[in-house]
Write a protein that holds these residues in place. Structure first.
Motif, PDB file in Angstrom:
ATOM      1  N   TRP A  55       0.829  -1.206   0.000  1.00 36.20           N
ATOM      2  CA  TRP A  55       0.000   0.000   0.000  1.00 36.20           C
ATOM      3  C   TRP A  55       0.864   1.257   0.000  1.00 36.20           C
ATOM      4  O   TRP A  55       2.077   1.215   0.158  1.00 36.20           O
ATOM      5  CB  TRP A  55      -0.951   0.004   1.191  1.00 36.20           C
ATOM      6  CG  TRP A  55      -0.315  -0.201   2.532  1.00 36.20           C
ATOM      7  CD1 TRP A  55       0.232   0.748   3.341  1.00 36.20           C
ATOM      8  CD2 TRP A  55      -0.171  -1.441   3.240  1.00 36.20           C
ATOM      9  NE1 TRP A  55       0.709   0.201   4.508  1.00 36.20           N
ATOM     10  CE2 TRP A  55       0.474  -1.150   4.475  1.00 36.20           C
ATOM     11  CE3 TRP A  55      -0.527  -2.767   2.957  1.00 36.20           C
ATOM     12  CZ2 TRP A  55       0.768  -2.145   5.411  1.00 36.20           C
ATOM     13  CZ3 TRP A  55      -0.224  -3.746   3.893  1.00 36.20           C
ATOM     14  CH2 TRP A  55       0.409  -3.427   5.098  1.00 36.20           C
ATOM     15  N   PRO A  65       1.056   7.034   3.926  1.00 37.27           N
ATOM     16  CA  PRO A  65      -0.104   7.877   4.249  1.00 37.27           C
ATOM     17  C   PRO A  65      -0.105   9.227   3.545  1.00 37.27           C
ATOM     18  O   PRO A  65      -1.167   9.708   3.115  1.00 37.27           O
ATOM     19  CB  PRO A  65       0.005   8.046   5.767  1.00 37.27           C
ATOM     20  CG  PRO A  65       0.748   6.846   6.237  1.00 37.27           C
ATOM     21  CD  PRO A  65       1.724   6.530   5.144  1.00 37.27           C
ATOM     22  N   MET A 117      -1.815   9.673   0.027  1.00 37.94           N
ATOM     23  CA  MET A 117      -3.261   9.521  -0.110  1.00 37.94           C
ATOM     24  C   MET A 117      -3.951  10.877  -0.036  1.00 37.94           C
ATOM     25  O   MET A 117      -3.394  11.841   0.516  1.00 37.94           O
ATOM     26  CB  MET A 117      -3.798   8.591   0.971  1.00 37.94           C
ATOM     27  CG  MET A 117      -3.158   7.210   0.972  1.00 37.94           C
ATOM     28  SD  MET A 117      -3.387   6.323  -0.588  1.00 37.94           S
ATOM     29  CE  MET A 117      -4.587   5.117  -0.098  1.00 37.94           C
ATOM     30  N   GLU A 164      -5.647  12.997   1.659  1.00 29.94           N
ATOM     31  CA  GLU A 164      -6.103  13.248   3.023  1.00 29.94           C
ATOM     32  C   GLU A 164      -7.130  14.381   3.086  1.00 29.94           C
ATOM     33  O   GLU A 164      -8.172  14.267   3.745  1.00 29.94           O
ATOM     34  CB  GLU A 164      -4.909  13.582   3.908  1.00 29.94           C
ATOM     35  CG  GLU A 164      -5.277  13.992   5.315  1.00 29.94           C
ATOM     36  CD  GLU A 164      -4.107  14.583   6.079  1.00 29.94           C
ATOM     37  OE1 GLU A 164      -4.363  15.224   7.111  1.00 29.94           O
ATOM     38  OE2 GLU A 164      -2.956  14.419   5.635  1.00 29.94           O
ATOM     39  N   LEU A 169     -10.526  13.403   1.819  1.00 24.28           N
ATOM     40  CA  LEU A 169     -11.221  12.540   2.780  1.00 24.28           C
ATOM     41  C   LEU A 169     -11.778  13.355   3.940  1.00 24.28           C
ATOM     42  O   LEU A 169     -12.909  13.124   4.387  1.00 24.28           O
ATOM     43  CB  LEU A 169     -10.261  11.463   3.296  1.00 24.28           C
ATOM     44  CG  LEU A 169      -9.870  10.377   2.292  1.00 24.28           C
ATOM     45  CD1 LEU A 169      -8.690   9.570   2.826  1.00 24.28           C
ATOM     46  CD2 LEU A 169     -11.048   9.453   2.015  1.00 24.28           C
ATOM     47  N   SER A 171      -8.686   0.647  -1.827  1.00 30.05           N
ATOM     48  CA  SER A 171      -7.714   0.709  -0.740  1.00 30.05           C
ATOM     49  C   SER A 171      -6.351   1.205  -1.195  1.00 30.05           C
ATOM     50  O   SER A 171      -5.587   1.745  -0.391  1.00 30.05           O
ATOM     51  CB  SER A 171      -7.576  -0.666  -0.083  1.00 30.05           C
ATOM     52  OG  SER A 171      -7.102  -1.613  -1.017  1.00 30.05           O
ATOM     53  N   SER A 217      -8.074   5.033   0.297  1.00 31.87           N
ATOM     54  CA  SER A 217      -7.868   4.851   1.735  1.00 31.87           C
ATOM     55  C   SER A 217      -7.965   3.380   2.078  1.00 31.87           C
ATOM     56  O   SER A 217      -8.965   2.730   1.758  1.00 31.87           O
ATOM     57  CB  SER A 217      -8.919   5.625   2.535  1.00 31.87           C
ATOM     58  OG  SER A 217      -8.869   5.271   3.899  1.00 31.87           O
ATOM     59  N   THR A 276     -10.753   3.022   4.835  1.00 33.89           N
ATOM     60  CA  THR A 276     -12.146   3.033   4.405  1.00 33.89           C
ATOM     61  C   THR A 276     -12.384   1.770   3.593  1.00 33.89           C
ATOM     62  O   THR A 276     -12.084   1.718   2.405  1.00 33.89           O
ATOM     63  CB  THR A 276     -12.459   4.277   3.553  1.00 33.89           C
ATOM     64  OG1 THR A 276     -12.115   5.445   4.300  1.00 33.89           O
ATOM     65  CG2 THR A 276     -13.916   4.325   3.178  1.00 33.89           C
TER      66      THR A 276
END
Length: 451
Positions: free
Chosen positions: A102, A105, A108, A110, A113, A298, A302, A305
Motif C-alpha cells: 500500500w 499515508p 493519499m 487526506e 477525505l 484501498s 484509503s 475506508t
C-alpha cells in the motif's frame, strides 16, 4: 497507570496487594482524585486490578513474565503467505515497509477525505446510522458501472454488489462457488493473500507460470486439462507481484480456453486506477458471463475506508447477495457514502494524475538504487506500485528479509508469492515505500559483496 503497571511487573505490588486509596494516590502522583478514579477504572477494565466494594482496589494476578519479543512483531514466525502482511501491519510506526502493498499515508488524498467526512457529519441521521440495502448504495453502484464502462465492461447497477473490501469480495465468491477439495488455478507468482485465502477454503491450488504478457498459455491449457479447475484467480492490470499487464492476444486465447472448459475466472482489478492506458479486461471480452470482476479503493483512496465491489452475471449476484446477508448482514453504508463523495469530486481524478506521475518517478529512482546493488527487475512495468526483482548471485530472499527485519525494514521475499516455491531469489519492492536511503543500506549489508 504506567507507574502501577510497572510496580506490578517488578513485583513491588504482588497478587492481592491493595493499591493506595484514591486520596492517597492523588497526593502520591500529584494529580486530582478524579484522575486517579479514571486510571483505576481503566486498569480494572483491563483486568489488572479489581475493586472490592467498601474496601478498595487490589491487584488481580501476576502478569506474565516480560518477553521482549512480544513488544514487536514476531521475527521467528514462518515466512509464509501471512508473513509480509503480519510484519507490515504489526511493525512500529517508524519501520520501513518496501515489502508492503500500500501507499505511504502522505500519498493519499487526506484533505479530500477530511472534506468528505465533514460533509457526511452534516448528513441526515439515517445516512449515519441505518443499514445499507442488500446490494449497497445505489449511486455508488451506478458510478462504478460508469467507471467499468471506460474499460469496456458493460454491466447494470443490479449486477454490482458492494462489500467490505476486495478481499471480502474474493472470499464471498469462493464461498459461493467452491467446495473443499476443488482445484483453483493461480498465477505463479501471484498475490500471496490469494494463496492464504484459498487455503482457508481448503482448495487445491495449482500454479501456472506467469510471463510478461500473462499466464503461460500452454501450461494453462495443460493445467485445465489435467486438473479440471473450478476457478482461476488473476490480475489483468499491473499484476501483483510482477507489475505485468495482460496482452490482448493472451487475453483472447485465455478466454477461449476458459469457455471450452467451463472455467470461471475471478479478475481482481484493484490496481485499475494506476493505469494510463487500460489493459484488456477479461470481463469486457466475456460480458460477465464466466468472469467475475472485483475491485476496491484501498490502494488509491484509503486502506482505512474498507469498501469493495463484485460485478457478475445477475443470477450469481442474487446468490452472492444472500451469502453476504448471511455472513455480514449489510454492507458498509458509511464507507460507501464516503467513497462516493470523494469519487464524485473532480479532485479524485487530479489526485490520480498526480499519483501516476509520482509513482513513475519513484519506480525510476528505485530501479537506479536497486541496480547499484545488483538487483535487477524482471520487467520494466508500465506503471503501478511494484518491481519484481532478482537478487544477485542467487541470494536467498528469505534470508535477506529476515536480516532486514532485524534492522527495521519489512521486505517481501519471492516464495511467499509462489505456489510452487520456485522464486527463492526473487523479491517484490513497492516503489512508493522505497524513498528512505536506509532501506538500500540495509539491503547492501544483507547481500553478499559484489565481485
Amino acid at each position: 497507570m504506567a507507574a502501577i503497571r510497572a510496580r506490578i511487573a517488578s513485583r513491588s505490588l504482588g497478587p492481592g496487594a491493595k493499591l493506595p486509596s484514591i486520596r492517597k494516590a492523588a497526593d502520591l502522583f500529584g494529580v486530582s482524585p478524579s484522575t486517579v478514579v479514571e486510571a483505576y477504572e481503566r486498569l480494572a477494565a483491563d483486568g489488572v486490578i479489581h475493586a472490592r466494594p467498601g474496601s478498595g482496589f487490589y491487584v488481580t494476578s501476576p502478569q506474565a513474565p516480560l518477553v521482549l519479543a512480544d513488544l514487536g512483531p514476531r521475527l521467528d514466525r514462518a515466512v509464509d503467505p501471512f508473513w509480509v502482511t503480519r510484519q507490515s501491519l504489526e511493525a512500529p510506526l517508524d519501520a520501513l515497509k518496501p515489502g508492503c502493498g500500500w501507499m505511504p499515508p502522505d500519498w493519499m488524498p487526506e484533505q479530500d477525505l477530511r472534506k468528505a467526512l465533514r460533509s457526511l457529519s452534516r448528513a441526515d441521521t439515517s445516512r449515519l446510522t441505518d443499514y445499507s440495502t442488500p446490494l449497497g448504495l445505489l449511486p455508488l453502484r451506478q458510478h462504478l458501472v460508469r467507471r467499468m464502462a471506460e474499460s469496456g465492461i458493460e454491466a447494470a447497477a443490479a449486477q454490482v454488489l458492494l462489500v467490505e473490501s476486495g478481499t471480502q469480495a474474493i472470499d464471498l465468491v469462493c464461498r459461493f462457488l467452491l467446495e473443499p477439495g476443488d482445484t483453483v488455478l493461480v498465477d505463479d507468482p501471484c498475490y500471496f493473500n490469494f494463496l492464504a485465502l484459498l487455503r482457508a477454503h481448503r482448495a487445491k491450488i495449482v500454479g501456472v507460470p506467469f510471463t510478461p504478457n500473462g499466464p503461460d498459455l500452454d501450461a494453462f491449457a495443460g493445467a485445465v486439462a489435467t486438473h479440471r479447475p473450478r476457478l482461476y484467480v488473476t490480475n489483468s492490470a499491473f499484476h501483483n507481484p510482477t507489475g505485468a499487464s495482460l496482452s490482448p492476444a493472451t487475453a483472447h486465447r485465455l478466454m477461449k480456453i476458459a469457455e471450452a472448459s467451463d472455467l470461471t475466472i475471478i479478475e481482481d482489478d484493484i490496481f485499475a486506477d494506476f493505469e494510463q492506458q487500460p489493459a484488456p479486461r477479461l470481463a469486457a471480452l466475456d460480458g460477465l458471463q464466466r468472469v467475475i470482476h472485483v475491485g476496491s479503493f484501498s490502494k488509491t483512496l484509503s486502506a482505512a475506508t474498507r469498501i469493495g465491489y463484485i460485478a457478475a452475471r445477475p443470477d450469481w449476484i442474487e446468490g452472492l447477495t444472500d451469502l453476504k446477508i448471511a455472513s455480514s448482514f449489510a454492507g458498509p453504508a458509511l464507507a460507501s457514502e464516503l467513497v462516493l463523495s470523494v469519487l464524485k469530486d473532480g479532485s479524485y481524478r487530479r489526485h490520480l494524475q498526480s499519483l501516476r506521475s509520482r509513482l513513475a518517478a519513484a519506480i525510476g529512482e528505485a530501479r537506479k538504487r536497486l541496480a547499484r546493488l545488483g538487483i535487477t527487475p524482471w520487467i520494466e512495468p508500465r506503471g503501478g506500485l511494484f518491481l519484481w526483482c532478482t537478487l544477485p548471485d542467487g541470494q536467498d530472499a528469505t534470508d535477506v528479509a529476515r536480516l532486514a527485519l532485524a534492522e527495521g525494514v519489512v521486505l517481501a521475499p519471492g516464495n511467499v508469492f509462489s505456489a510452487s516455491q520456485n522464486a527463492p531469489s526473487m523479491m517484490r519492492f513497492n516503489a512508493a515505500q522505497c524513498a528512505n536511503p536506509h532501506i538500500f543500506k540495509v539491503l547492501e549489508k544483507a547481500l553478499p559483496a559484489k565481485s
